[in-house]
Design a protein around this motif. Structure first.
Motif, short mmCIF file in Angstrom:
data_model
loop_
_atom_site.label_atom_id
_atom_site.label_comp_id
_atom_site.label_asym_id
_atom_site.label_seq_id
_atom_site.Cartn_x
_atom_site.Cartn_y
_atom_site.Cartn_z
N ARG A 1 -20.24 -22.60 44.25
CA ARG A 1 -19.50 -23.36 45.25
C ARG A 1 -19.55 -22.68 46.61
O ARG A 1 -19.70 -21.45 46.70
CB ARG A 1 -18.03 -23.47 44.81
N ARG A 2 -19.37 -23.47 47.64
CA ARG A 2 -19.29 -22.96 49.01
C ARG A 2 -17.85 -23.12 49.49
O ARG A 2 -17.34 -24.24 49.58
CB ARG A 2 -20.25 -23.71 49.93
N ALA A 3 -17.19 -21.99 49.77
CA ALA A 3 -15.78 -22.00 50.14
C ALA A 3 -15.60 -21.60 51.59
O ALA A 3 -16.43 -20.89 52.18
CB ALA A 3 -15.00 -21.05 49.24
N ALA A 4 -14.50 -22.06 52.17
CA ALA A 4 -14.12 -21.69 53.53
C ALA A 4 -12.64 -21.34 53.54
O ALA A 4 -11.86 -21.86 52.73
CB ALA A 4 -14.40 -22.83 54.50
N ILE A 5 -12.26 -20.46 54.43
CA ILE A 5 -10.86 -20.08 54.62
C ILE A 5 -10.42 -20.57 56.00
O ILE A 5 -11.06 -20.26 57.00
CB ILE A 5 -10.67 -18.56 54.51
N ILE A 6 -9.34 -21.34 56.02
CA ILE A 6 -8.74 -21.79 57.28
C ILE A 6 -7.41 -21.08 57.45
O ILE A 6 -6.50 -21.23 56.63
CB ILE A 6 -8.55 -23.32 57.29
#
Length: 356
Positions: A6-11
């Motif tokens: 998976r490709r995750a991002a943190i906001i």
């Protein structure tokens, strides 16, 4: 079961974001943290450099265009609804920090958006996922402990006046509530995950010391569907800090004492007289983001709703709304009372109740 990368991002790159980055790194064979966003671009760049995240984005739309599968939402509470809506509408699953929204109404909006898009919304309630909590739920499900009789849940913490100088803290419109909403929520969510559906709440809340609009202490008496009675206490004025849970079953008392996270060593078991000893795991896993994210990835691989689901989250959020409604009105509140049109459905203070 096939595993995907998976490709995750943190906001949001405040203090809690580091716990997410660390847990994601621990699952590096299954998920890559590829992007970060924060309104303070310099802070986002420093965070990305510290955690070796390859891209920093100046806007959420730019981030979402980066083929993201999963967003970890670590921003202040009042921003959760608009940001999560944008992610869900883009078909991106969201893992949101507590409190997930400011009200039941907002949570229901996110539930509708998730159902429409096919993406998922999950809430960080990491205390559910230590091996001790999982073991206790297994014992309860198997009937090993006999009926549940009585429980106590205390989150007695200390936050000084300076803590509330952060502009969004201690205000109904930006934090959603006081220690009931932002501090004790982890403990009584664990309580609810063990005991199941609550039926009615009688509560009080007060502002005793801190310079806030909200409460700084609250207490609730709770009756559960199976007849268990419980007390729940939340505080940010307690010099000797502790987080404690006690479950009195027919055949044993199970207790947990810790502060901000627990291991198996923090649980104790006291068999009732004449009852056999209850086995307990030793040194398997602590509470924290690591196990929850691992199970979330398992769920995504299987194409099923991850823990903690919208339904799980709603039971906890409805409990909070009921506690505040009872404290404000002096009346007992039952599960199901707070629905669209109820003053405490749209905000945790009924759009009028305040201490400051």
């Amino acid at each position: 079961m096939k595993r995907f990368t998976r490709r995750a991002a943190i906001i949001g790159t405040g203090a809690i974001a580091a716990a997410h980055a660390e847990a994601l790194r621990a699952h590096g064979d299954r998920v890559q943290t590829v992007a970060v966003h924060d309104l303070a671009l310099d802070r986002a760049e420093a965070f990305a450099e510290a955690w070796r995240i390859p891209s920093v984005h100046a806007s959420i739309d730019e981030l979402l265009a980066n083929e993201i599968d999963l967003v970890h939402l670590c921003t202040p509470p009042s921003t959760h609804l608009p940001i999560a809506l944008r992610c869900l509408e883009a078909g991106v699953t969201v893992l949101v920090e507590k409190p997930p929204t400011l009200s039941l109404a907002e949570l229901d909006r996110l539930a509708e958006a998730a159902a429409k898009s096919g993406a998922y919304l999950a809430t960080v309630f990491q205390h559910r996922f230590g091996s001790g909590a999982a073991h206790l739920r297994g014992l309860v499900d198997a009937g090993t402990l006999g009926p549940s009789l009585l429980a106590t849940c205390h989150t007695l913490w200390y936050r000084d006046d300076a803590y509330f100088q952060v502009p969004w803290r201690g205000k109904w419109e930006t934090e959603g509530g006081g220690p009931t909403m932002g501090h004790g929520i982890h403990q009584f969510d664990l309580l609810l995950s063990v005991l199941g559906d609550w039926e009615r709440v009688t509560a009080i809340a007060a502002r005793r010391s801190r310079p806030v609009q909200t409460e700084d202490v609250s207490m609730a008496l709770v009756e559960f569907a199976d007849g268990t009675v419980a007390s729940v206490v939340n505080s940010v004025v307690s010099a000797r800090q502790t987080s404690s849970l006690r479950f009195d079953f027919e055949k044993a008392t199970i207790e947990l004492d810790h502060l901000y996270g627990y291991s198996d060593a923090d649980w104790t078991v006291t068999p009732a007289p004449g009852s056999p000893d209850v086995t307990w795991p030793a040194g398997t896993s602590k509470s924290g983001h690591h196990d929850q994210i691992g199970l979330l990835l398992d769920a995504l691989d299987a194409g099923i709703e991850p823990p903690v689901s919208v339904g799980d989250t709603r039971r906890t959020m409805e409990f909070i709304a009921a506690l505040y409604a009872s404290a404000a009105t002096g009346q007992q509140v039952r599960r199901g009372d707070i629905k669209d049109g109820h003053p405490f459905y749209g905000s945790m203070n009924g759009n009028r109740w305040t201490f400051g």
